[in-house]
Design a protein around this motif. Structure first.
Motif, PDB file in Angstrom:
ATOM      1  N   LEU A  66      43.524  46.540  15.961  1.00  0.00           N
ATOM      2  CA  LEU A  66      43.798  47.059  17.293  1.00  0.00           C
ATOM      3  C   LEU A  66      44.430  45.959  18.128  1.00  0.00           C
ATOM      4  CD1 LEU A  66      40.471  48.980  18.045  1.00  0.00           C
ATOM      5  CD2 LEU A  66      42.663  49.956  17.324  1.00  0.00           C
ATOM      6  N   VAL A  67      45.464  46.299  18.880  1.00  0.00           N
ATOM      7  CA  VAL A  67      46.122  45.334  19.755  1.00  0.00           C
ATOM      8  C   VAL A  67      45.356  45.271  21.073  1.00  0.00           C
ATOM      9  CG1 VAL A  67      48.250  44.728  20.956  1.00  0.00           C
ATOM     10  CG2 VAL A  67      48.352  45.832  18.701  1.00  0.00           C
ATOM     11  N   VAL A  68      44.981  44.073  21.471  1.00  0.00           N
ATOM     12  CA  VAL A  68      44.240  43.870  22.713  1.00  0.00           C
ATOM     13  C   VAL A  68      45.224  43.865  23.882  1.00  0.00           C
ATOM     14  CG1 VAL A  68      42.693  42.338  23.986  1.00  0.00           C
ATOM     15  CG2 VAL A  68      42.496  42.527  21.493  1.00  0.00           C
ATOM     16  N   PRO A  75      42.295  35.149  33.612  1.00  0.00           N
ATOM     17  CA  PRO A  75      41.104  35.994  33.753  1.00  0.00           C
ATOM     18  C   PRO A  75      41.125  37.209  32.835  1.00  0.00           C
ATOM     19  CG  PRO A  75      41.866  35.290  35.911  1.00  0.00           C
ATOM     20  CD  PRO A  75      42.927  34.891  34.923  1.00  0.00           C
ATOM     21  N   SER A  76      42.301  37.826  32.672  1.00  0.00           N
ATOM     22  CA  SER A  76      42.414  38.999  31.807  1.00  0.00           C
ATOM     23  C   SER A  76      42.190  38.620  30.348  1.00  0.00           C
ATOM     24  CB  SER A  76      43.792  39.642  31.975  1.00  0.00           C
ATOM     25  OG  SER A  76      43.967  40.719  31.075  1.00  0.00           O
ATOM     26  N   ILE A  77      42.788  37.518  29.915  1.00  0.00           N
ATOM     27  CA  ILE A  77      42.679  37.093  28.516  1.00  0.00           C
ATOM     28  C   ILE A  77      41.255  36.676  28.177  1.00  0.00           C
ATOM     29  CG2 ILE A  77      43.376  35.282  26.887  1.00  0.00           C
ATOM     30  CD1 ILE A  77      46.159  35.394  28.249  1.00  0.00           C
ATOM     31  N   VAL A  81      38.431  38.268  25.432  1.00  0.00           N
ATOM     32  CA  VAL A  81      37.788  37.487  24.367  1.00  0.00           C
ATOM     33  C   VAL A  81      36.266  37.588  24.486  1.00  0.00           C
ATOM     34  CG1 VAL A  81      37.464  35.178  23.399  1.00  0.00           C
ATOM     35  CG2 VAL A  81      39.737  35.908  24.136  1.00  0.00           C
ATOM     36  N   GLU A  82      35.748  37.512  25.710  1.00  0.00           N
ATOM     37  CA  GLU A  82      34.304  37.624  25.913  1.00  0.00           C
ATOM     38  C   GLU A  82      33.800  39.005  25.495  1.00  0.00           C
ATOM     39  OE1 GLU A  82      34.021  36.615  30.028  1.00  0.00           O
ATOM     40  OE2 GLU A  82      33.652  34.476  29.621  1.00  0.00           O
ATOM     41  N   ALA A  83      34.568  40.046  25.794  1.00  0.00           N
ATOM     42  CA  ALA A  83      34.166  41.397  25.415  1.00  0.00           C
ATOM     43  C   ALA A  83      34.172  41.569  23.895  1.00  0.00           C
ATOM     44  CB  ALA A  83      35.100  42.420  26.064  1.00  0.00           C
TER      45      ALA A  83
END
Length: 331
Positions: A66-68, A75-77, A81-83
């Motif tokens: 899946l493409v993130v 902040p978005s990146i 990664v945290e999710a």
């Protein structure tokens, strides 16, 4: 007297963090995409930063990822990664196949952080005065700005080093002239350089170099099973290289027994930050206090950890509010 805190080492192979680096068009992204066809892994998430290869490589036979989606900002990146880190932890705890995270590429990540430093450096009052006089003036960002960029990169690397699954990162690499301690080229001396943060190659557990002209090279592996002794054995070339071979055969990683790497990030404070669950408990305890002394006792128990926590101000505000309420009730 402080007690000695110890534990027995497990001896198990941790989940790997793999660096695939090399010159342009040497197959770095292709190797990562081909690995997603493995039937020994779970969901793969592809974080494309500055490469634009995610959609095209889905055409590889069996590729499954899946493409993130992100907006290109830090902040978005980092939030994505945290999710994904949290989802990988859930899958690990549930005994599912390991989640895979691909970041393509870490070179673009560091370039983005360097641009962030440059923009901040040019926005200081002193820099704005210089630029008003000379729009082409050279602005050298202060060291504290570079430290901030290093902190952001370190936060990302900690998530990758403790990833509860398989993490694969790519980076550009090239041969350049060697430099002396003063930054001057050494005549006739060349070295290979990974384009990214200076500690990137140190932080990974496996480092592979791809080339358009030479067979894939396993530069180094942090493994007791690889049989490569630094300073004794030469880096291993592998004409039939694949990430599957690297993980399952060379490193002998077994998803059924692999553990999350025990990597404790150092803190620039004397107290570790409080996790959200502990903050919520503290807030509930403060709300239930029946006297100002009870509120003070909670503050004494938490001590300096309140200041070290991102939600510390929330705790202080709740304590002050409860004290005020109690004082009003007594009057």
């Amino acid at each position: 007297m402080t007690d000695i805190h110890t534990r027995r080492p497990s001896g198990s192979v941790p989940y790997p963090l793999i660096l695939i680096e090399g010159a342009e068009k040497s197959g770095k992204s292709y190797a990562a995409a081909a690995f997603t066809a493995s039937d020994r892994i779970g969901q793969t998430y592809w974080l494309d930063i500055g490469e634009g290869a995610a959609d095209e490589y889905a055409a590889i036979s069996g590729a499954n990822y899946l493409v993130v989606v992100h907006d290109g900002t830090w902040p978005s990146i980092i939030a994505q990664v945290e999710a994904i880190h949290a989802e990988a932890a859930r899958a690990h705890d549930a005994g599912e196949k390991p989640v895979v995270l691909v970041i393509d590429s870490m070179t673009a990540v560091w370039d983005m952080l360097k641009d962030w430093v440059t923009a901040r450096g040019r926005s200081t009052p002193k820099a704005r005065q210089q630029l008003a006089k000379d729009p082409d003036a050279e602005i050298k960002p202060a060291m504290n700005l570079w430290n901030d960029a290093g902190g952001r990169h370190g936060r990302l690397m900690h998530l990758l080093q403790t990833f509860p699954g398989i993490a694969i990162v790519t980076a550009r690499g090239k041969t350049v002239s060697s430099l002396d301690d003063n930054g001057r080229p050494i005549p006739g001396s060349k070295e290979h350089k990974v384009e990214g943060h200076k500690n990137l190659a140190f932080d990974v557990s496996a480092w592979v170099r791809l080339s358009r002209d030479e067979p894939p090279l396993v530069v180094g592996v942090r493994s007791v099973h690889a049989g490569l002794r630094p300073g004794v054995d030469k880096p291993q070339t592998e004409p039939n290289f694949s990430i599957e071979w690297l993980i399952w055969d060379l490193m002998q990683c077994d998803p059924s027994t692999s553990r999350i790497r025990d990597h404790v990030a150092t803190q620039a404070v004397d107290f570790p930050p409080m996790p959200d669950a502990e903050v919520d408990v503290a807030l509930a305890d403060i709300a239930a206090c029946e006297s100002e002394a009870d509120v003070a006792a909670i503050g004494k128990k938490l001590g300096g950890r309140v200041k070290a926590s991102p939600r510390g101000a929330e705790i202080v505000e709740a304590a002050n509010r409860r004290k005020a309420d109690l004082a009003g009730a007594e009057s």
